[in-house]
Design an enzyme around this catalytic site. Structure first.
Site, PDB file in Angstrom:
ATOM      1  N   CYS A  32      12.130   2.988  -1.758  1.00 28.62           N
ATOM      2  CA  CYS A  32      11.847   2.773  -0.335  1.00 28.62           C
ATOM      3  C   CYS A  32      12.553   1.526   0.175  1.00 28.62           C
ATOM      4  O   CYS A  32      13.053   0.708  -0.586  1.00 28.62           O
ATOM      5  CB  CYS A  32      10.336   2.592  -0.107  1.00 28.62           C
ATOM      6  SG  CYS A  32       9.289   3.940  -0.689  1.00 28.62           S
ATOM      7  N   CYS A  36       8.577   0.095   4.423  1.00 31.61           N
ATOM      8  CA  CYS A  36       7.980   1.427   4.330  1.00 31.61           C
ATOM      9  C   CYS A  36       6.500   1.383   4.714  1.00 31.61           C
ATOM     10  O   CYS A  36       5.758   0.521   4.233  1.00 31.61           O
ATOM     11  CB  CYS A  36       8.128   1.977   2.909  1.00 31.61           C
ATOM     12  SG  CYS A  36       7.455   3.649   2.713  1.00 31.61           S
ATOM     13  N   CYS A  63      12.562   7.981  -0.329  1.00 32.43           N
ATOM     14  CA  CYS A  63      11.291   8.234   0.350  1.00 32.43           C
ATOM     15  C   CYS A  63      11.533   9.046   1.620  1.00 32.43           C
ATOM     16  O   CYS A  63      12.450   8.749   2.397  1.00 32.43           O
ATOM     17  CB  CYS A  63      10.625   6.907   0.684  1.00 32.43           C
ATOM     18  SG  CYS A  63       9.109   7.043   1.662  1.00 32.43           S
ATOM     19  N   CYS A  66      10.206   6.629   4.981  1.00 28.34           N
ATOM     20  CA  CYS A  66      10.960   5.480   5.514  1.00 28.34           C
ATOM     21  C   CYS A  66      12.472   5.681   5.492  1.00 28.34           C
ATOM     22  O   CYS A  66      13.198   4.869   6.053  1.00 28.34           O
ATOM     23  CB  CYS A  66      10.587   4.208   4.753  1.00 28.34           C
ATOM     24  SG  CYS A  66      11.186   4.152   3.033  1.00 28.34           S
TER      25      CYS A  66
END
Length: 524
Positions: A32, A36, A63, A66
Protein backbone atom coordinates in the site's frame (compact mmCIF):
# COMPACT_ATOMS: atom_id res chain seq x y z
CA UNK A 1 13.93 8.08 7.77
CA UNK A 2 13.98 4.84 9.78
CA UNK A 3 11.32 2.13 9.80
CA UNK A 4 9.75 3.34 13.05
CA UNK A 5 9.20 6.79 11.56
CA UNK A 6 7.77 5.18 8.44
CA UNK A 7 5.35 3.17 10.57
CA UNK A 8 4.30 6.37 12.34
CA UNK A 9 3.51 7.86 8.90
CA UNK A 10 1.47 4.75 8.04
CA UNK A 11 -0.40 4.89 11.35
CA UNK A 12 -1.35 8.52 10.74
CA UNK A 13 -2.15 7.88 7.05
CA UNK A 14 0.14 10.76 6.11
CA UNK A 15 -0.21 11.45 2.39
CA UNK A 16 2.98 13.53 2.39
CA UNK A 17 4.92 10.28 2.16
CA UNK A 18 2.96 8.75 -0.72
CA UNK A 19 5.49 7.77 -3.37
CA UNK A 20 8.42 8.24 -0.99
CA UNK A 21 8.08 4.65 0.26
CA UNK A 22 5.61 1.75 0.26
CA UNK A 23 4.61 -0.70 2.96
CA UNK A 24 3.47 -4.31 2.67
CA UNK A 25 1.53 -6.53 5.05
CA UNK A 26 2.81 -10.09 5.30
CA UNK A 27 -0.49 -11.50 6.56
CA UNK A 28 -2.49 -10.25 3.57
CA UNK A 29 0.17 -10.26 0.83
CA UNK A 30 -0.76 -6.68 -0.13
CA UNK A 31 1.36 -3.53 -0.47
CA UNK A 32 0.00 0.00 0.00
CA UNK A 33 0.79 3.69 -0.01
CA UNK A 34 1.35 5.28 3.45
CA UNK A 35 -2.04 7.04 3.34
CA UNK A 36 -4.05 3.85 2.70
CA UNK A 37 -7.43 4.17 4.49
CA UNK A 38 -7.46 0.51 5.59
CA UNK A 39 -7.01 -0.45 9.24
CA UNK A 40 -3.39 0.03 10.28
CA UNK A 41 -1.67 -3.37 10.48
CA UNK A 42 0.44 -4.50 13.42
CA UNK A 43 4.03 -3.34 13.26
CA UNK A 44 5.33 -6.92 13.32
CA UNK A 45 3.45 -7.65 10.08
CA UNK A 46 4.72 -4.64 8.12
CA UNK A 47 7.61 -4.48 5.69
CA UNK A 48 8.86 -1.31 3.96
CA UNK A 49 10.05 -0.89 0.37
CA UNK A 50 11.62 1.98 -1.56
CA UNK A 51 9.64 1.25 -4.73
CA UNK A 52 6.47 -0.45 -5.89
CA UNK A 53 8.62 -2.71 -8.05
CA UNK A 54 10.51 -3.94 -4.98
CA UNK A 55 7.25 -4.78 -3.20
CA UNK A 56 6.02 -6.60 -6.29
CA UNK A 57 9.31 -8.47 -6.56
CA UNK A 58 8.86 -9.65 -2.97
CA UNK A 59 5.54 -11.22 -3.95
CA UNK A 60 3.07 -8.56 -2.73
CA UNK A 61 0.00 -7.44 -4.70
CA UNK A 62 -1.19 -3.85 -5.10
CA UNK A 63 -3.95 -2.75 -2.73
CA UNK A 64 -7.28 -2.24 -4.49
CA UNK A 65 -8.35 0.51 -2.08
CA UNK A 66 -5.39 2.90 -2.20
CA UNK A 67 -3.92 1.96 -5.62
CA UNK A 68 -0.28 2.50 -4.61
CA UNK A 69 0.89 2.39 -8.23
CA UNK A 70 -0.91 5.69 -8.90
CA UNK A 71 0.92 7.86 -6.35
CA UNK A 72 3.10 10.84 -7.32
CA UNK A 73 6.72 9.97 -8.00
CA UNK A 74 9.42 10.67 -5.45
CA UNK A 75 10.87 14.18 -5.61
CA UNK A 76 14.23 12.62 -4.74
CA UNK A 77 14.81 11.57 -8.35
CA UNK A 78 14.52 15.18 -9.52
CA UNK A 79 17.04 16.33 -6.92
CA UNK A 80 19.64 13.64 -7.40
CA UNK A 81 22.19 13.88 -10.20
CA UNK A 82 23.85 10.50 -9.56
CA UNK A 83 23.44 7.26 -11.49
CA UNK A 84 20.29 6.15 -9.67
CA UNK A 85 18.53 9.51 -10.01
CA UNK A 86 19.33 9.75 -13.71
CA UNK A 87 18.32 6.12 -14.30
CA UNK A 88 14.94 6.66 -12.65
CA UNK A 89 14.24 9.70 -14.84
CA UNK A 90 15.15 7.70 -17.95
CA UNK A 91 12.99 4.73 -16.89
CA UNK A 92 10.03 7.02 -16.22
CA UNK A 93 10.45 8.45 -19.71
CA UNK A 94 10.18 4.95 -21.22
CA UNK A 95 13.80 4.37 -22.25
CA UNK A 96 13.85 0.73 -21.06
CA UNK A 97 10.65 -0.04 -22.98
CA UNK A 98 12.01 1.53 -26.17
CA UNK A 99 15.71 0.65 -25.99
CA UNK A 100 16.08 -2.07 -23.36
CA UNK A 101 18.50 -2.18 -20.44
CA UNK A 102 21.41 -1.88 -22.86
CA UNK A 103 20.06 1.40 -24.18
CA UNK A 104 19.59 2.70 -20.64
CA UNK A 105 23.17 1.76 -19.75
CA UNK A 106 24.56 3.47 -22.87
CA UNK A 107 22.71 6.67 -22.08
CA UNK A 108 24.04 6.61 -18.52
CA UNK A 109 27.59 5.75 -19.59
CA UNK A 110 27.83 2.68 -17.34
CA UNK A 111 27.71 -1.07 -17.90
CA UNK A 112 24.34 -2.82 -17.68
CA UNK A 113 25.66 -4.82 -14.71
CA UNK A 114 26.60 -1.67 -12.81
CA UNK A 115 23.18 -0.10 -13.45
CA UNK A 116 21.47 -3.29 -12.27
CA UNK A 117 23.61 -3.44 -9.12
CA UNK A 118 23.10 0.21 -8.15
CA UNK A 119 19.33 0.21 -8.67
CA UNK A 120 18.86 -3.07 -6.83
CA UNK A 121 20.96 -1.87 -3.90
CA UNK A 122 18.91 1.32 -3.45
CA UNK A 123 15.44 0.39 -4.67
CA UNK A 124 15.29 -3.35 -4.26
CA UNK A 125 14.56 -3.76 -7.98
CA UNK A 126 16.50 -3.54 -11.23
CA UNK A 127 15.59 -1.61 -14.38
CA UNK A 128 13.53 -4.45 -15.88
CA UNK A 129 11.39 -4.76 -12.74
CA UNK A 130 10.95 -0.99 -12.47
CA UNK A 131 9.90 -0.77 -16.12
CA UNK A 132 7.55 -3.75 -15.60
CA UNK A 133 5.81 -1.96 -12.75
CA UNK A 134 5.42 1.07 -15.00
CA UNK A 135 3.92 -1.05 -17.79
CA UNK A 136 1.48 -2.69 -15.39
CA UNK A 137 0.25 0.70 -14.19
CA UNK A 138 -0.23 1.84 -17.80
CA UNK A 139 -2.17 -1.35 -18.60
CA UNK A 140 -4.46 -0.91 -15.61
CA UNK A 141 -5.07 2.67 -16.62
CA UNK A 142 -6.02 1.63 -20.16
CA UNK A 143 -8.23 -1.20 -18.93
CA UNK A 144 -10.16 1.10 -16.64
CA UNK A 145 -10.45 4.16 -18.88
CA UNK A 146 -10.67 2.86 -22.45
CA UNK A 147 -12.52 0.25 -24.46
CA UNK A 148 -9.42 -0.86 -26.34
CA UNK A 149 -9.41 -4.64 -27.05
CA UNK A 150 -7.20 -6.45 -24.54
CA UNK A 151 -4.86 -7.76 -27.21
CA UNK A 152 -4.16 -4.29 -28.55
CA UNK A 153 -4.01 -2.87 -25.06
CA UNK A 154 -1.28 -5.28 -23.96
CA UNK A 155 1.06 -4.20 -26.75
CA UNK A 156 0.14 -0.54 -26.29
CA UNK A 157 1.24 -0.79 -22.64
CA UNK A 158 4.60 -2.19 -23.73
CA UNK A 159 4.21 -5.92 -23.05
CA UNK A 160 5.97 -8.32 -25.43
CA UNK A 161 3.23 -10.97 -25.38
CA UNK A 162 -0.33 -11.59 -24.20
CA UNK A 163 0.88 -14.27 -21.81
CA UNK A 164 3.36 -11.89 -20.19
CA UNK A 165 0.61 -9.30 -19.89
CA UNK A 166 -1.89 -11.68 -18.27
CA UNK A 167 0.66 -13.13 -15.86
CA UNK A 168 1.85 -9.69 -14.78
CA UNK A 169 -1.65 -8.33 -14.15
CA UNK A 170 -2.61 -11.39 -12.10
CA UNK A 171 0.60 -11.21 -10.10
CA UNK A 172 0.44 -7.49 -9.31
CA UNK A 173 -3.31 -6.92 -9.00
CA UNK A 174 -4.57 -10.42 -8.16
CA UNK A 175 -7.11 -10.01 -10.97
CA UNK A 176 -7.33 -10.85 -14.63
CA UNK A 177 -7.46 -7.99 -17.13
CA UNK A 178 -11.16 -8.73 -17.73
CA UNK A 179 -11.87 -8.53 -13.99
CA UNK A 180 -10.06 -5.19 -13.70
CA UNK A 181 -12.07 -3.80 -16.61
CA UNK A 182 -15.36 -5.12 -15.21
CA UNK A 183 -14.66 -3.59 -11.81
CA UNK A 184 -14.26 -0.19 -13.46
CA UNK A 185 -17.45 -0.58 -15.50
CA UNK A 186 -15.65 -0.19 -18.84
CA UNK A 187 -16.85 -2.35 -21.73
CA UNK A 188 -14.76 -3.56 -24.61
CA UNK A 189 -15.17 -1.41 -27.71
CA UNK A 190 -16.75 1.52 -25.85
CA UNK A 191 -15.36 4.79 -24.61
CA UNK A 192 -12.09 6.28 -25.75
CA UNK A 193 -10.18 4.42 -28.45
CA UNK A 194 -12.70 1.62 -28.86
CA UNK A 195 -12.04 -0.25 -32.07
CA UNK A 196 -8.92 1.65 -33.16
CA UNK A 197 -5.55 -0.02 -32.87
CA UNK A 198 -3.22 2.13 -30.77
CA UNK A 199 -5.56 5.11 -31.28
CA UNK A 200 -7.55 7.20 -28.83
CA UNK A 201 -9.73 9.65 -30.77
CA UNK A 202 -11.84 10.55 -27.73
CA UNK A 203 -8.87 10.86 -25.41
CA UNK A 204 -7.75 8.90 -22.37
CA UNK A 205 -9.00 10.54 -19.14
CA UNK A 206 -6.45 10.68 -16.33
CA UNK A 207 -5.98 12.05 -12.85
CA UNK A 208 -2.45 13.40 -12.44
CA UNK A 209 -1.78 13.10 -8.71
CA UNK A 210 0.32 15.52 -6.69
CA UNK A 211 1.27 15.78 -3.03
CA UNK A 212 0.60 18.68 -0.70
CA UNK A 213 -0.79 22.06 -1.75
CA UNK A 214 -0.71 23.02 -5.43
CA UNK A 215 -0.68 26.63 -6.67
CA UNK A 216 -2.69 25.93 -9.83
CA UNK A 217 -3.57 29.55 -10.59
CA UNK A 218 0.09 30.61 -10.67
CA UNK A 219 1.24 27.78 -12.91
CA UNK A 220 -1.65 28.33 -15.35
CA UNK A 221 -0.82 32.06 -15.40
CA UNK A 222 2.76 31.09 -16.21
CA UNK A 223 1.75 28.91 -19.16
CA UNK A 224 -0.90 31.33 -20.44
CA UNK A 225 1.60 34.19 -20.66
CA UNK A 226 4.04 32.00 -22.60
CA UNK A 227 1.71 29.94 -24.83
CA UNK A 228 3.01 29.67 -28.40
CA UNK A 229 0.12 29.97 -30.90
CA UNK A 230 -0.35 26.83 -32.95
CA UNK A 231 1.34 24.60 -30.36
CA UNK A 232 -0.31 25.72 -27.10
CA UNK A 233 -3.50 27.40 -26.00
CA UNK A 234 -5.29 28.18 -22.75
CA UNK A 235 -9.09 28.19 -22.76
CA UNK A 236 -11.52 29.51 -20.17
CA UNK A 237 -11.42 32.08 -17.41
CA UNK A 238 -9.13 32.15 -14.41
CA UNK A 239 -9.99 29.36 -12.02
CA UNK A 240 -11.57 27.22 -14.74
CA UNK A 241 -8.92 27.21 -17.47
CA UNK A 242 -7.78 24.32 -19.63
CA UNK A 243 -4.22 24.18 -20.91
CA UNK A 244 -3.87 22.37 -24.24
CA UNK A 245 -0.78 21.58 -26.28
CA UNK A 246 0.54 19.29 -29.00
CA UNK A 247 3.11 16.60 -28.23
CA UNK A 248 5.80 15.04 -30.41
CA UNK A 249 6.32 11.48 -29.17
CA UNK A 250 8.31 8.37 -30.07
CA UNK A 251 5.55 6.53 -31.96
CA UNK A 252 3.34 9.39 -33.09
CA UNK A 253 1.89 12.66 -31.89
CA UNK A 254 -0.73 13.75 -29.40
CA UNK A 255 -2.71 16.53 -27.80
CA UNK A 256 -2.78 16.94 -24.03
CA UNK A 257 -5.43 18.83 -22.07
CA UNK A 258 -5.08 19.69 -18.38
CA UNK A 259 -7.74 21.46 -16.30
CA UNK A 260 -6.91 24.16 -13.79
CA UNK A 261 -9.61 23.10 -11.33
CA UNK A 262 -7.99 20.64 -8.94
CA UNK A 263 -9.49 17.61 -7.27
CA UNK A 264 -8.55 17.09 -3.65
CA UNK A 265 -8.41 14.27 -1.20
CA UNK A 266 -10.17 14.36 2.16
CA UNK A 267 -7.56 15.96 4.40
CA UNK A 268 -6.21 13.97 7.30
CA UNK A 269 -4.22 15.52 10.12
CA UNK A 270 -0.97 13.67 10.80
CA UNK A 271 0.04 12.95 14.36
CA UNK A 272 1.83 15.76 16.12
CA UNK A 273 5.24 14.14 15.79
CA UNK A 274 5.09 14.31 11.98
CA UNK A 275 3.59 17.75 11.42
CA UNK A 276 5.85 20.37 9.89
CA UNK A 277 4.85 24.06 9.59
CA UNK A 278 4.59 23.81 5.80
CA UNK A 279 2.18 20.88 5.88
CA UNK A 280 -0.87 22.37 7.52
CA UNK A 281 -4.14 21.81 5.71
CA UNK A 282 -2.96 20.12 2.51
CA UNK A 283 -3.23 16.43 1.71
CA UNK A 284 -2.61 16.33 -2.04
CA UNK A 285 -4.98 15.98 -4.95
CA UNK A 286 -4.94 15.76 -8.72
CA UNK A 287 -5.28 17.60 -12.02
CA UNK A 288 -7.76 16.28 -14.56
CA UNK A 289 -6.02 15.44 -17.83
CA UNK A 290 -7.04 14.03 -21.21
CA UNK A 291 -4.56 12.64 -23.70
CA UNK A 292 -5.44 12.28 -27.38
CA UNK A 293 -2.73 10.06 -28.89
CA UNK A 294 -2.27 8.71 -32.38
CA UNK A 295 -0.51 5.68 -30.82
CA UNK A 296 -1.28 4.51 -27.30
CA UNK A 297 2.19 3.05 -26.90
CA UNK A 298 3.16 6.65 -26.11
CA UNK A 299 0.77 6.88 -23.14
CA UNK A 300 3.29 6.37 -20.32
CA UNK A 301 5.77 8.78 -21.85
CA UNK A 302 3.08 11.41 -22.46
CA UNK A 303 1.86 11.12 -18.87
CA UNK A 304 5.37 11.53 -17.50
CA UNK A 305 6.06 14.55 -19.68
CA UNK A 306 2.90 16.28 -18.48
CA UNK A 307 3.87 15.47 -14.91
CA UNK A 308 7.24 17.13 -15.47
CA UNK A 309 5.64 20.12 -17.18
CA UNK A 310 3.35 20.75 -14.20
CA UNK A 311 5.99 19.69 -11.62
CA UNK A 312 3.64 17.16 -10.06
CA UNK A 313 6.29 15.03 -8.35
CA UNK A 314 7.55 17.96 -6.28
CA UNK A 315 7.64 17.83 -2.48
CA UNK A 316 6.15 21.19 -1.42
CA UNK A 317 6.55 20.29 2.26
CA UNK A 318 10.32 19.94 1.96
CA UNK A 319 10.53 23.09 -0.18
CA UNK A 320 8.52 25.19 2.28
CA UNK A 321 10.34 23.79 5.28
CA UNK A 322 13.69 24.87 3.84
CA UNK A 323 12.78 28.17 2.17
CA UNK A 324 10.35 29.20 4.90
CA UNK A 325 13.23 29.75 7.31
CA UNK A 326 14.80 32.44 5.10
CA UNK A 327 13.79 35.99 6.11
CA UNK A 328 13.50 37.12 2.49
CA UNK A 329 11.51 34.13 1.24
CA UNK A 330 9.37 33.29 4.28
CA UNK A 331 6.53 35.73 3.50
CA UNK A 332 6.58 34.73 -0.19
CA UNK A 333 6.34 31.02 0.67
CA UNK A 334 3.50 31.70 3.08
CA UNK A 335 1.65 33.75 0.46
CA UNK A 336 1.85 31.07 -2.25
CA UNK A 337 1.84 27.59 -0.70
CA UNK A 338 2.54 24.85 -3.20
CA UNK A 339 4.18 27.10 -5.81
CA UNK A 340 5.78 24.88 -8.43
CA UNK A 341 8.78 25.16 -10.74
CA UNK A 342 7.34 24.41 -14.20
CA UNK A 343 9.25 21.98 -16.37
CA UNK A 344 8.96 21.23 -20.08
CA UNK A 345 6.88 18.79 -22.12
CA UNK A 346 9.58 18.87 -24.81
CA UNK A 347 13.07 19.84 -23.54
CA UNK A 348 14.40 20.59 -27.03
CA UNK A 349 11.45 22.88 -27.74
CA UNK A 350 12.03 24.74 -24.48
CA UNK A 351 15.71 25.22 -25.32
CA UNK A 352 14.91 26.60 -28.78
CA UNK A 353 12.33 29.01 -27.40
CA UNK A 354 14.72 30.20 -24.71
CA UNK A 355 17.60 30.88 -27.10
CA UNK A 356 15.25 32.48 -29.65
CA UNK A 357 13.89 34.87 -27.01
CA UNK A 358 11.20 37.46 -27.56
CA UNK A 359 7.42 37.08 -27.24
CA UNK A 360 5.59 33.79 -27.98
CA UNK A 361 4.60 35.05 -31.43
CA UNK A 362 8.25 34.94 -32.46
CA UNK A 363 8.36 31.21 -31.74
CA UNK A 364 5.02 30.84 -33.55
CA UNK A 365 6.71 32.12 -36.72
CA UNK A 366 9.18 29.23 -36.48
CA UNK A 367 6.29 26.82 -35.94
CA UNK A 368 4.41 28.02 -39.02
CA UNK A 369 7.52 27.90 -41.19
CA UNK A 370 9.12 24.66 -40.00
CA UNK A 371 6.68 22.75 -37.77
CA UNK A 372 4.84 19.62 -38.87
CA UNK A 373 1.12 20.33 -39.37
CA UNK A 374 -1.39 18.16 -37.54
CA UNK A 375 -3.54 15.92 -39.74
CA UNK A 376 -6.48 18.05 -38.61
CA UNK A 377 -6.41 21.28 -36.62
CA UNK A 378 -7.88 21.05 -33.12
CA UNK A 379 -9.08 24.48 -32.08
CA UNK A 380 -6.09 26.77 -32.43
CA UNK A 381 -3.66 23.83 -32.24
CA UNK A 382 -2.29 23.31 -35.73
CA UNK A 383 1.33 22.13 -35.56
CA UNK A 384 3.96 20.15 -33.70
CA UNK A 385 6.94 22.23 -32.65
CA UNK A 386 9.79 21.74 -35.16
CA UNK A 387 12.39 19.07 -34.49
CA UNK A 388 15.96 20.35 -34.13
CA UNK A 389 16.91 18.83 -37.50
CA UNK A 390 14.30 21.05 -39.17
CA UNK A 391 15.88 24.21 -37.74
CA UNK A 392 19.39 23.98 -39.18
CA UNK A 393 18.79 25.94 -42.38
CA UNK A 394 20.36 29.28 -43.24
CA UNK A 395 17.06 31.13 -42.72
CA UNK A 396 17.02 30.21 -39.00
CA UNK A 397 18.61 32.74 -36.59
CA UNK A 398 22.26 31.90 -35.93
CA UNK A 399 22.10 31.04 -32.20
CA UNK A 400 19.04 28.84 -32.73
CA UNK A 401 20.69 27.12 -35.68
CA UNK A 402 23.84 26.41 -33.65
CA UNK A 403 21.74 25.01 -30.80
CA UNK A 404 19.71 22.77 -33.10
CA UNK A 405 22.82 21.45 -34.83
CA UNK A 406 24.23 20.55 -31.42
CA UNK A 407 20.97 18.88 -30.39
CA UNK A 408 20.73 16.98 -33.67
CA UNK A 409 24.28 15.61 -33.55
CA UNK A 410 24.23 14.83 -29.83
CA UNK A 411 26.72 17.49 -28.73
CA UNK A 412 24.02 18.74 -26.36
CA UNK A 413 21.75 16.19 -24.70
CA UNK A 414 18.55 17.25 -22.96
CA UNK A 415 17.04 13.82 -22.29
CA UNK A 416 15.15 13.26 -19.07
CA UNK A 417 18.17 11.64 -17.40
CA UNK A 418 20.89 13.74 -19.02
CA UNK A 419 23.92 14.78 -16.99
CA UNK A 420 22.87 18.29 -16.01
CA UNK A 421 26.35 19.68 -15.43
CA UNK A 422 27.58 18.38 -18.80
CA UNK A 423 24.49 19.71 -20.58
CA UNK A 424 24.91 23.18 -19.07
CA UNK A 425 28.61 23.29 -20.04
CA UNK A 426 27.75 22.27 -23.60
CA UNK A 427 25.04 24.92 -23.80
CA UNK A 428 27.36 27.67 -22.56
CA UNK A 429 29.88 26.72 -25.22
CA UNK A 430 27.40 27.52 -27.99
CA UNK A 431 27.37 30.99 -29.60
CA UNK A 432 24.52 33.14 -28.39
CA UNK A 433 23.74 31.05 -25.29
CA UNK A 434 24.67 32.99 -22.18
CA UNK A 435 24.86 31.82 -18.57
CA UNK A 436 21.32 33.01 -17.80
CA UNK A 437 19.80 31.13 -20.76
CA UNK A 438 21.77 27.98 -19.92
CA UNK A 439 20.59 28.17 -16.30
CA UNK A 440 16.98 28.64 -17.38
CA UNK A 441 17.18 25.65 -19.74
CA UNK A 442 18.71 23.56 -16.98
CA UNK A 443 15.94 24.52 -14.58
CA UNK A 444 13.02 23.84 -16.91
CA UNK A 445 14.15 21.49 -19.69
CA UNK A 446 16.17 19.27 -17.33
CA UNK A 447 13.85 19.74 -14.36
CA UNK A 448 16.62 20.72 -11.95
CA UNK A 449 15.09 21.96 -8.66
CA UNK A 450 18.38 23.53 -7.55
CA UNK A 451 19.41 26.05 -10.19
CA UNK A 452 21.19 28.97 -8.62
CA UNK A 453 22.10 32.44 -9.87
CA UNK A 454 24.36 33.10 -12.82
CA UNK A 455 28.08 33.71 -12.33
CA UNK A 456 29.08 36.63 -10.16
CA UNK A 457 25.94 36.59 -8.00
CA UNK A 458 25.71 34.47 -4.86
CA UNK A 459 22.66 32.83 -3.33
CA UNK A 460 22.41 31.40 0.18
CA UNK A 461 23.38 27.76 0.55
CA UNK A 462 20.41 27.55 2.90
CA UNK A 463 18.15 27.56 -0.18
CA UNK A 464 19.68 24.29 -1.44
CA UNK A 465 18.47 21.98 -2.89
CA UNK A 466 15.42 24.10 -3.81
CA UNK A 467 16.92 27.24 -5.34
CA UNK A 468 14.72 26.94 -8.45
CA UNK A 469 11.65 27.32 -6.24
CA UNK A 470 13.24 30.31 -4.54
CA UNK A 471 13.64 31.99 -7.93
CA UNK A 472 10.01 31.30 -8.83
CA UNK A 473 8.86 32.88 -5.58
CA UNK A 474 10.98 35.94 -6.39
CA UNK A 475 9.64 36.04 -9.94
CA UNK A 476 6.06 35.84 -8.70
CA UNK A 477 6.66 38.74 -6.34
CA UNK A 478 8.35 40.72 -9.11
CA UNK A 479 5.52 40.00 -11.52
CA UNK A 480 2.93 41.32 -9.11
CA UNK A 481 4.95 44.50 -8.64
CA UNK A 482 5.28 45.06 -12.37
CA UNK A 483 1.53 44.74 -12.85
CA UNK A 484 0.62 47.04 -9.98
CA UNK A 485 3.49 49.52 -9.81
CA UNK A 486 5.52 48.92 -12.99
CA UNK A 487 8.53 48.43 -10.71
CA UNK A 488 10.22 45.50 -8.97
CA UNK A 489 10.68 45.74 -5.18
CA UNK A 490 12.08 42.65 -3.49
CA UNK A 491 13.85 43.49 -0.20
CA UNK A 492 17.31 42.14 0.44
CA UNK A 493 16.14 41.00 3.86
CA UNK A 494 12.80 40.69 5.58
CA UNK A 495 11.79 44.18 6.81
CA UNK A 496 10.89 44.68 10.44
CA UNK A 497 7.32 45.48 11.39
CA UNK A 498 8.14 49.18 11.78
CA UNK A 499 9.82 49.31 8.39
CA UNK A 500 6.83 47.60 6.81
CA UNK A 501 4.52 50.16 8.35
CA UNK A 502 6.57 53.27 7.68
CA UNK A 503 8.37 52.63 4.41
CA UNK A 504 7.14 51.72 0.95
CA UNK A 505 10.63 51.56 -0.56
CA UNK A 506 13.14 48.76 -0.22
CA UNK A 507 16.38 47.79 -1.85
CA UNK A 508 16.63 45.08 -4.43
CA UNK A 509 18.92 42.19 -3.52
CA UNK A 510 21.52 40.90 -6.00
CA UNK A 511 19.64 37.60 -6.11
CA UNK A 512 16.42 39.38 -6.99
CA UNK A 513 18.18 41.33 -9.73
CA UNK A 514 19.48 38.03 -11.12
CA UNK A 515 15.95 36.62 -11.09
CA UNK A 516 14.69 39.53 -13.14
CA UNK A 517 17.60 39.17 -15.60
CA UNK A 518 16.86 35.50 -16.20
CA UNK A 519 13.13 36.12 -16.49
CA UNK A 520 13.64 38.91 -19.01
CA UNK A 521 15.95 36.81 -21.18
CA UNK A 522 14.07 33.52 -20.93
CA UNK A 523 10.51 34.32 -21.90
CA UNK A 524 9.27 30.73 -22.63
Amino acid sequence: MDDETRYEAVSSRDARFDGEFFFAVVTTGIYCRPSCPAVTPKRANVRFYASAAAAQGAGFRACRRCRPDAVPGSAEWNVRADLVGRAMRFIDDGVVDREGVGGLARRLGYSARQVQRQLTAELGAGPVALARARRAHTARLLLQTTGLPVTDLAFAAGFASIRQFNDTMREIYASTPSELRAAAGTRKGTGPSGGARHGAPAGVPLRLAYRGPYAAAEIFDFFQERAVPGVEEVRGGRGARTYRRTLRLAHGSGIAEVDEHTGSRQPRRPRAGLVCPAARGADGGWLECRLHLTDLRDLSTAVQRMRRLFDLDADPFAVAERLGTDPLLAPLVAARPGLRSPGAADPEELAVRTVLGGPPERAAELVRAHGKPLDAADGTLTHLFPEPAALTGAEVPGPVRALCEALADGTVGLDAGADRDAAERALRALPGVGPAAAAYIRMRALGDPDVGPVEGVASPDAWRPWRSYALHHLWQAAGATREDQLAMTVPAQAPTASRQANSSASTVSPTARMAVRVAAHASP
